[in-house]
Enzyme design. Structure first.
Site, PDB file in Angstrom:
ATOM      1  N   THR A  90      49.546  20.737  29.308  1.00 54.30           N
ATOM      2  CA  THR A  90      48.598  19.556  29.922  1.00 54.30           C
ATOM      3  C   THR A  90      49.477  18.550  30.543  1.00 54.30           C
ATOM      4  OG1 THR A  90      48.092  18.655  27.725  1.00 54.30           O
ATOM      5  CG2 THR A  90      46.524  20.224  28.563  1.00 54.30           C
ATOM      6  N   CYS A  91      50.574  18.135  29.943  1.00 52.46           N
ATOM      7  CA  CYS A  91      51.386  17.011  30.478  1.00 52.46           C
ATOM      8  C   CYS A  91      51.806  17.129  31.820  1.00 52.46           C
ATOM      9  CB  CYS A  91      52.379  16.616  29.317  1.00 52.46           C
ATOM     10  SG  CYS A  91      51.842  16.119  27.846  1.00 52.46           S
ATOM     11  N   PHE A  92      51.833  18.417  32.088  1.00 52.20           N
ATOM     12  CA  PHE A  92      52.769  18.936  33.431  1.00 52.20           C
ATOM     13  C   PHE A  92      51.746  19.555  34.332  1.00 52.20           C
ATOM     14  CE2 PHE A  92      55.950  19.116  29.720  1.00 52.20           C
ATOM     15  CZ  PHE A  92      56.694  18.248  30.152  1.00 52.20           C
TER      16      PHE A  92
END
Length: 122
Positions: free
Chosen positions: A89-91
């Site tokens: 999710t961070c990317f």
């Protein structure tokens, strides 16, 4: 407002086995057919798993941000490390195995969406 699937597709990056033929790769084509078949709630639920947010930036997917605030386009990356899609999710990235059929892909997506523990949240 509803999710603009054409905008989402237009602003998607493809990596690994998907890089050269992008949405024309059978797995990617099936992926988008499945997402297109989802109702708005299911699309937002999948978007939440993929990006950590069920919302789309006001100016569209072109401006989707990663956790550090930089532009991080939604990315589909091929993998052979898992039988289920894995979310980073961070990317805004999904590691998406290459599937033999649309049915197997749909089953894996639905299982992953039903059980958030199927996703690796980074």
């Amino acid at each position: 407002t509803s999710i603009n699937l054409e905008d989402w597709m237009q602003h998607t990056n493809y990596e690994g086995d998907y890089k050269n033929i992008k949405e024309d790769h059978p797995t990617c084509r099936w992926f988008w057919e499945i997402i297109r078949s989802f109702d708005e709630k299911e699309k937002r639920r999948f978007l939440l798993f993929a990006t950590g947010s069920s919302g789309v930036p006001g100016r569209g997917f072109e401006f989707l941000q990663g956790n550090d605030g930089s532009i991080q386009k939604f990315t589909l990356t091929s993998t052979n490390m898992s039988v289920h899609p894995i979310s980073h999710t961070c990317f805004n990235r999904i590691d998406l195995p290459v599937y033999e059929s649309k049915e197997k892909l749909q089953e894996a997506l639905l299982e992953s969406m039903a059980n958030s523990s199927e996703f690796t949240m980074e």
